[in-house]
Design an enzyme around this catalytic site. Structure first.
Site, PDB file in Angstrom:
ATOM      1  N   GLU A  52       0.870  -1.177   0.000  1.00  0.00           N
ATOM      2  CA  GLU A  52       0.000   0.000   0.000  1.00  0.00           C
ATOM      3  C   GLU A  52       0.915   1.238   0.000  1.00  0.00           C
ATOM      4  O   GLU A  52       1.584   1.516   0.995  1.00  0.00           O
ATOM      5  CB  GLU A  52      -0.904  -0.054   1.237  1.00  0.00           C
ATOM      6  CG  GLU A  52      -1.827   1.109   1.390  1.00  0.00           C
ATOM      7  CD  GLU A  52      -2.623   1.414   0.126  1.00  0.00           C
ATOM      8  OE1 GLU A  52      -3.179   0.478  -0.494  1.00  0.00           O
ATOM      9  OE2 GLU A  52      -2.679   2.593  -0.257  1.00  0.00           O
ATOM     10  N   SER A  53       0.905   1.954  -1.115  1.00  0.00           N
ATOM     11  CA  SER A  53       1.907   3.005  -1.281  1.00  0.00           C
ATOM     12  C   SER A  53       1.759   4.144  -0.278  1.00  0.00           C
ATOM     13  O   SER A  53       2.761   4.740   0.132  1.00  0.00           O
ATOM     14  CB  SER A  53       1.881   3.545  -2.711  1.00  0.00           C
ATOM     15  OG  SER A  53       0.597   4.006  -3.047  1.00  0.00           O
ATOM     16  N   CYS A  83       4.737  -2.587  -8.343  1.00  0.00           N
ATOM     17  CA  CYS A  83       3.399  -2.098  -7.997  1.00  0.00           C
ATOM     18  C   CYS A  83       3.465  -0.892  -7.044  1.00  0.00           C
ATOM     19  O   CYS A  83       3.867   0.179  -7.474  1.00  0.00           O
ATOM     20  CB  CYS A  83       2.561  -3.247  -7.456  1.00  0.00           C
ATOM     21  SG  CYS A  83       0.802  -2.938  -7.618  1.00  0.00           S
ATOM     22  N   ILE A 139      -2.477  -6.663  -9.144  1.00  0.00           N
ATOM     23  CA  ILE A 139      -3.371  -6.600  -7.981  1.00  0.00           C
ATOM     24  C   ILE A 139      -3.644  -5.135  -7.644  1.00  0.00           C
ATOM     25  O   ILE A 139      -2.745  -4.422  -7.191  1.00  0.00           O
ATOM     26  CB  ILE A 139      -2.743  -7.319  -6.763  1.00  0.00           C
ATOM     27  CG1 ILE A 139      -2.425  -8.779  -7.128  1.00  0.00           C
ATOM     28  CG2 ILE A 139      -3.684  -7.260  -5.556  1.00  0.00           C
ATOM     29  CD1 ILE A 139      -1.625  -9.517  -6.073  1.00  0.00           C
ATOM     30  N   HIS A 176       3.472  -7.916 -10.244  1.00  0.00           N
ATOM     31  CA  HIS A 176       4.246  -8.504  -9.139  1.00  0.00           C
ATOM     32  C   HIS A 176       5.057  -9.726  -9.570  1.00  0.00           C
ATOM     33  O   HIS A 176       4.607 -10.856  -9.334  1.00  0.00           O
ATOM     34  CB  HIS A 176       3.294  -8.955  -8.029  1.00  0.00           C
ATOM     35  CG  HIS A 176       2.587  -7.863  -7.320  1.00  0.00           C
ATOM     36  ND1 HIS A 176       3.115  -7.220  -6.225  1.00  0.00           N
ATOM     37  CD2 HIS A 176       1.386  -7.298  -7.538  1.00  0.00           C
ATOM     38  CE1 HIS A 176       2.261  -6.302  -5.799  1.00  0.00           C
ATOM     39  NE2 HIS A 176       1.203  -6.323  -6.579  1.00  0.00           N
ATOM     40  N   GLU A 178       7.360 -10.994  -8.047  1.00  0.00           N
ATOM     41  CA  GLU A 178       7.693 -11.732  -6.814  1.00  0.00           C
ATOM     42  C   GLU A 178       6.606 -12.729  -6.420  1.00  0.00           C
ATOM     43  O   GLU A 178       6.823 -13.553  -5.538  1.00  0.00           O
ATOM     44  CB  GLU A 178       7.964 -10.746  -5.660  1.00  0.00           C
ATOM     45  CG  GLU A 178       6.759  -9.996  -5.092  1.00  0.00           C
ATOM     46  CD  GLU A 178       6.323  -8.776  -5.927  1.00  0.00           C
ATOM     47  OE1 GLU A 178       6.754  -8.649  -7.091  1.00  0.00           O
ATOM     48  OE2 GLU A 178       5.541  -7.970  -5.405  1.00  0.00           O
TER      49      GLU A 178
HETATM   50  N1  GLN Z   1      -3.150  -0.150  -4.900  1.00  0.00           N
HETATM   51  C1  GLN Z   1      -1.898  -0.089  -4.226  1.00  0.00           C
HETATM   52  C2  GLN Z   1      -1.434   1.351  -4.037  1.00  0.00           C
HETATM   53  O1  GLN Z   1      -1.949   2.251  -4.596  1.00  0.00           O
HETATM   54  C3  GLN Z   1      -0.834  -0.873  -4.950  1.00  0.00           C
HETATM   55  C4  GLN Z   1      -1.217  -2.325  -4.994  1.00  0.00           C
HETATM   56  C5  GLN Z   1      -0.107  -3.307  -4.988  1.00  0.00           C
HETATM   57  O2  GLN Z   1       1.037  -3.007  -4.653  1.00  0.00           O
HETATM   58  N2  GLN Z   1      -0.476  -4.519  -5.294  1.00  0.00           N
HETATM   59  O3  GLN Z   1      -0.517   1.547  -3.306  1.00  0.00           O
END
Ligand code: GLN
Length: 203
Positions: A52-53, A83, A139, A176, A178
């Site tokens: 989650e950024s 991501c 995702i 991803h 990973e």
């Molecule tokens: N939706 C997440 C974000 O905005 C990123 C999702 C992820 O890393 N799979 O940070």
């Protein structure tokens, strides 16, 4: 150089850093969890994981990692963001938050695939990985909406959406790698590290 002589730091504040560590172990690279500024010493590269950024950016600031990380990557430390990690590396986001590190000349739109299809897996051709397609897991993925002149596009979806990019010492994917058992993306990331001390690391 033997991968055993390479140490990759993995930013371990939030997100799927353990999956990156497992992947790196599988290819025989030493790993180090990065939780504070001192951990950034003696690493040959750094991975910013998915997650989650907004949380990752909040914790980067809370633990005083932002400025030193910007400095090190600007000085040439090889960096790979997946991501949320890619969001953190970006120069510009469509959304007001989080404030990214501003290192890679891309404009990123978070959660841009919408709700219905916010997760999917698709086989992708990826330029530097050869003919065999790479199974890419998205995702709640971000979309790279714009790239600057120094950014090279490594992969796109069938509709042209950009999915993987590189710029000098920085590599980033909207998906991803990973979360697969395919080690090729991580191997690509470390492939040029042994030369880093002699010439600037350029992917
Ligand atoms: N939706 C997440 C974000 O905005 C990123 C999702 C992820 O890393 N799979 O940070």
């Amino acid at each position: 150089m033997n991968p055993q002589n390479i140490t990759i730091g993995v930013l371990a504040l939030q997100g799927d850093f353990l999956e990156h560590i497992q992947m790196l172990k599988r290819i025989g690279v030493k790993t180090k969890e990065i939780k504070q500024a001192a951990d950034l010493e003696n690493i040959d590269g750094i991975i910013l994981p998915g997650g989650e950024s907004t949380t990752i950016a909040y914790l980067l600031d809370a633990f005083g990692l932002r400025e030193i990380l910007i400095q090190k990557i600007q000085d040439g430390l090889p960096a790979f963001g997946t991501c949320a990690g890619m969001i953190i590396l970006a120069k510009k986001l469509v959304q007001a938050l989080p404030i990214p590190l501003g290192l890679m000349d891309i404009t990123v739109n978070r959660n841009a695939f919408g709700r219905q299809i916010d997760s999917f897996e698709v086989p992708l051709p990826i330029k530097p990985l050869g003919d065999k397609l790479f199974s890419a897991t998205f995702i709640r993925a971000p979309i790279i909406e714009k790239t600057g002149p120094d950014v090279e596009i490594l992969a796109t979806l069938a509709d042209g959406t950009i999915a993987a990019v590189k710029q000098k010492n920085i590599l980033a994917t909207a998906f991803h790698p990973e979360l697969t058992r395919d080690t090729r993306f991580h191997e690509y990331f470390i492939s040029k590290i042994p030369l880093a001390n002699l010439i600037p690391y350029v992917l």
